[in-house]
Design an enzyme around this catalytic site. Structure first.
Site, PDB file in Angstrom:
ATOM      1  N   GLY A  59      -6.250  13.709  22.215  1.00  0.00           N
ATOM      2  CA  GLY A  59      -5.205  13.790  21.062  1.00  0.00           C
ATOM      3  C   GLY A  59      -4.997  15.324  20.778  1.00  0.00           C
ATOM      4  CB  CYS A  86     -10.258  15.218  25.328  1.00  0.00           C
ATOM      5  SG  CYS A  86      -9.683  16.766  24.849  1.00  0.00           S
ATOM      6  CE1 TYR A  87      -9.098  15.359  16.888  1.00  0.00           C
ATOM      7  CE2 TYR A  87      -9.191  13.134  17.135  1.00  0.00           C
ATOM      8  CZ  TYR A  87      -9.025  14.251  16.225  1.00  0.00           C
ATOM      9  OH  TYR A  87      -8.996  14.250  14.952  1.00  0.00           O
ATOM     10  CG  HIS A 174      -8.357  14.564  30.034  1.00  0.00           C
ATOM     11  ND1 HIS A 174      -8.020  13.542  28.815  1.00  0.00           N
ATOM     12  CD2 HIS A 174      -8.388  15.620  29.459  1.00  0.00           C
ATOM     13  CE1 HIS A 174      -7.511  14.421  27.830  1.00  0.00           C
ATOM     14  NE2 HIS A 174      -7.998  15.644  27.968  1.00  0.00           N
ATOM     15  CD  GLU A 176      -7.722  10.553  30.667  1.00  0.00           C
ATOM     16  OE1 GLU A 176      -8.872  10.565  30.824  1.00  0.00           O
ATOM     17  OE2 GLU A 176      -7.278  11.168  29.533  1.00  0.00           O
ATOM     18  CB  SER A 228      20.131 -10.079  32.740  1.00  0.00           C
ATOM     19  OG  SER A 228      18.778  -9.374  33.161  1.00  0.00           O
ATOM     20  N   GLY A 229      19.162 -11.542  35.687  1.00  0.00           N
ATOM     21  CA  GLY A 229      18.949 -11.115  37.199  1.00  0.00           C
ATOM     22  C   GLY A 229      18.228  -9.754  37.187  1.00  0.00           C
ATOM     23  N   GLY A 230      18.083  -9.300  36.209  1.00  0.00           N
ATOM     24  CA  GLY A 230      17.163  -7.969  35.891  1.00  0.00           C
ATOM     25  C   GLY A 230      15.599  -8.320  36.174  1.00  0.00           C
ATOM     26  CB  VAL A 231      12.493  -6.405  36.927  1.00  0.00           C
ATOM     27  CG1 VAL A 231      11.150  -6.560  37.324  1.00  0.00           C
ATOM     28  CG2 VAL A 231      13.170  -5.364  37.922  1.00  0.00           C
ATOM     29  CG  ASP A 232      11.325  -6.410  32.252  1.00  0.00           C
ATOM     30  OD1 ASP A 232      10.848  -6.151  33.406  1.00  0.00           O
ATOM     31  OD2 ASP A 232      11.867  -5.633  31.275  1.00  0.00           O
ATOM     32  CB  SER A 233      15.440 -11.948  32.321  1.00  0.00           C
ATOM     33  OG  SER A 233      16.220 -11.753  33.252  1.00  0.00           O
ATOM     34  CE  LYS A 371      10.870  -2.801  34.589  1.00  0.00           C
ATOM     35  NZ  LYS A 371      11.825  -3.495  33.872  1.00  0.00           N
TER      36      LYS A 371
END
Ligand code: XMP
Length: 526
Positions: A59, A86-87, A174, A176, A228-233, A371
């Site tokens: 942080g 770190c923090y 770090h 990560e 909608s045809g989008g990825v998520d829906s 995503k």
């Protein structure tokens, strides 16, 4: 509940880290479920999450600064392994009686770490000298009682410390980030050897757990989804179809503003590959009437959004027994609302304008996924690549890629030109993949499409003077759409796109390439 996807979980306490989400991603990459909580979480709430391990992120603050983020020291006595970065390390040190003197000697970027304890559990099996990534000003001076210093760098004498007896570990660097050579190994030690977790958070387990949770939640009732045809829906549709089949009705509102052939593709995939109830609402005329005469971008956006929910709820009200509305909310949406106030979380859910007297409970099976995990899930559920790797596409669709009034003629020109842009860039990308072995075609360009501006210009075709429309080609590289640069597409590719658009699309006599980054421009033109 689909929001409780795993029996074992690692909680990342976020102190405002630059790399907060990355820590959760790294843990998930090792097949352990991980969730991010803000540092302001109470001890009771943290305990209620039943963490199997806790990671304290980095942080920007200084531990002794006024109002600096801290944690309830009781978390170090919960009998749960804790790892601080770190923090997070400094917070741990101060809470347990160590010191963090203000040295004002920072360390940024790569550093050479020397191990100084052979029996370190966290650093086990890593070389005695290795490169790690540092990004700090303060660092630990005296370690708390019971801790051993396990590594140092020339500028940071306490670069790692641990107290195996209490299962507490910390690094100033770090692990990560990719630049810490053996970071993944350290994280694996923490998760599997120290915390004793199992790498069971895999796509097939996620599917099995989600399917079971959806069935329990839904019971015999029906669920409706705006597809909608989008990825998520699309991924929500595929997952829910596996869980409850025809108890799911997908309403696909065809507003005529999708790209060429897209409505047909969506219908084909969801009526032939998946077991669900598919309703194709042909609302093109409704939208054309709604958009007629509108030229202001915000008015166009508003008209498309408002009409969408009207059409959707008209359909919803024709169905009996619907208790749930499924939504493609994903984890970044949740983190974003969660980092604000509780009332904001509500307003996020309230974005759907339920008509008077209409209410559905929400079901959000992707709430815990990033995503790219949603894409992996889509692939595992059998969705085709053209949906899984679909480019981001604005909700108002082509309405905001036609500058000025949207008319059927302009829509046809734009759809045809846009199809050529995508076909040619896709072919170029496929060629690149074949030549370079790069397997992530969607990374080569973030978005690429055509725009139709509201002007005409003079040209000459054959022996005739023309006075016709230009097409603007827009192709950008980006990682998150917040900033973007124009893609340096090869001239031959641009030339092919231009030649084909002029030859194949009636009403276009000129093609221009947008060479502006964001900022100062935006990705879309409206
Ligand atoms: P801009 O144009 O702001 O776009 O640089 C950033 C990203 O957001 C998408 N975009 C939208 N998405 N509704 C959406 O759902 C919208 O009104 C909208 N406007 C822009 C755009 O495609 C890009 O990926």
């Amino acid at each position: 509940m689909p929001n409780e996807p795993a029996a074992q979980r690692v909680i990342v306490v976020d102190f405002g880290a630059q790399y907060g989400q990355l820590i959760a991603r790294r843990v998930r990459d090792l097949h352990v479920y991980s969730e991010i909580v803000p540092f302001s979480i109470t001890y009771e709430d943290l305990k209620a999450k039943r963490p199997d391990a806790i990671i304290l992120s980095g942080g920007p603050a200084s531990v002794y600064a006024e109002g600096a983020p801290a944690v309830d020291p009781r978390i170090f006595s919960m009998d749960v392994p804790v790892l601080g970065f770190c923090y997070g390390m400094q917070v741990m040190a101060v809470a347990l009686g160590g010191t963090v003197p203000q040295t004002d000697i920072g360390e940024y970027g790569p550093a050479t770490l020397a191990r100084c304890a052979d029996d370190s559990l966290l650093l086990a099996g890593t070389p005695s000298e290795q490169t790690v990534w540092m990004s700090h000003r303060d660092s630990v001076g005296e370690v708390p009682q019971g801790f051993t210093i396990t590594a140092s760098t020339p500028t940071t004498p306490v670069a790692a410390m641990e107290c195996a007896e209490r299962n507490l570990y910390a690094t100033q660097f770090h692990p990560e980030v990719h630049h810490t050579e053996h970071g993944t190994q350290m994280l694996s030690h923490f998760l599997f050897d120290i915390a004793g977790l199992d790498p069971t958070w895999t796509m097939s387990n996620i599917i099995d757990d989600s399917v079971a949770a959806i069935r329990t939640k839904v019971g015999d009732s029906r669920v409706i989804l705006a597809l909608s045809g989008g990825v998520d829906s699309s991924v929500v549709a595929a997952l829910m179809s596996k869980a409850i089949g025809k108890q799911l009705t997908c309403v696909f509102v065809n507003h005529g503003l999708l790209r060429k052939d897209e409505p047909e593709q969506v219908e084909r995939v969801f009526t032939t590959e998946f077991d669900l109830d598919f309703v194709h609402v042909h609302a093109q005329d409704r939208y054309a009437a709604k958009l007629a005469g509108l030229t202001d971008p915000e008015e166009k956006r508003h008209a498309v959004g408002e009409e969408f929910w009207k059409v959707f709820f008209d359909e919803a009200q024709k169905l009996d027994g619907v208790e749930f509305l499924a939504q493609g909310t994903i984890y970044p949406d949740v983190i974003e609302s969660g980092s604000k106030t509780a009332s904001k979380i509500k307003s996020h859910h309230n974005l759907i304008p339920f008509p008077e007297g209409v209410h559905f409970d929400l079901i959000e099976p992707l709430r815990s996924l990033f995503k790219d995990e949603v894409r992996q899930l889509g692939k595992a559920l059998g969705l085709p690549d053209h949906i899984v790797y679909r480019q981001p596409f604005p909700g108002p669709g082509l309405a905001i890629r036609i500058i000025g009034e949207v008319t059927p003629d302009k829509l046809e020109i734009l759809k045809d030109a846009d199809a050529i842009v995508r076909e040619e860039i896709d072919a170029y990308n496929a060629d690149l993949v074949a030549k370079t072995g790069e397997t992530n075609p969607e990374h080569s360009c973030w978005q690429y499409f055509a725009v139709l501006p509201d002007i005409r210009s003079v040209g000459v075709m054959g022996d005739e003077r023309t006075y016709a429309r230009p097409i603007i080609v827009r192709a950008v590289e980006s990682v998150d759409a917040m900033t973007a640069d124009w893609a340096k597409l090869p001239y031959e590719l641009l030339s092919r796109i231009s030649g084909r658009i002029i030859a194949e699309v009636d009403g276009v006599n000129r093609v221009a390439y947008d060479i502006t980054s964001k900022p100062p421009a935006t990705i879309e033109w409206e």
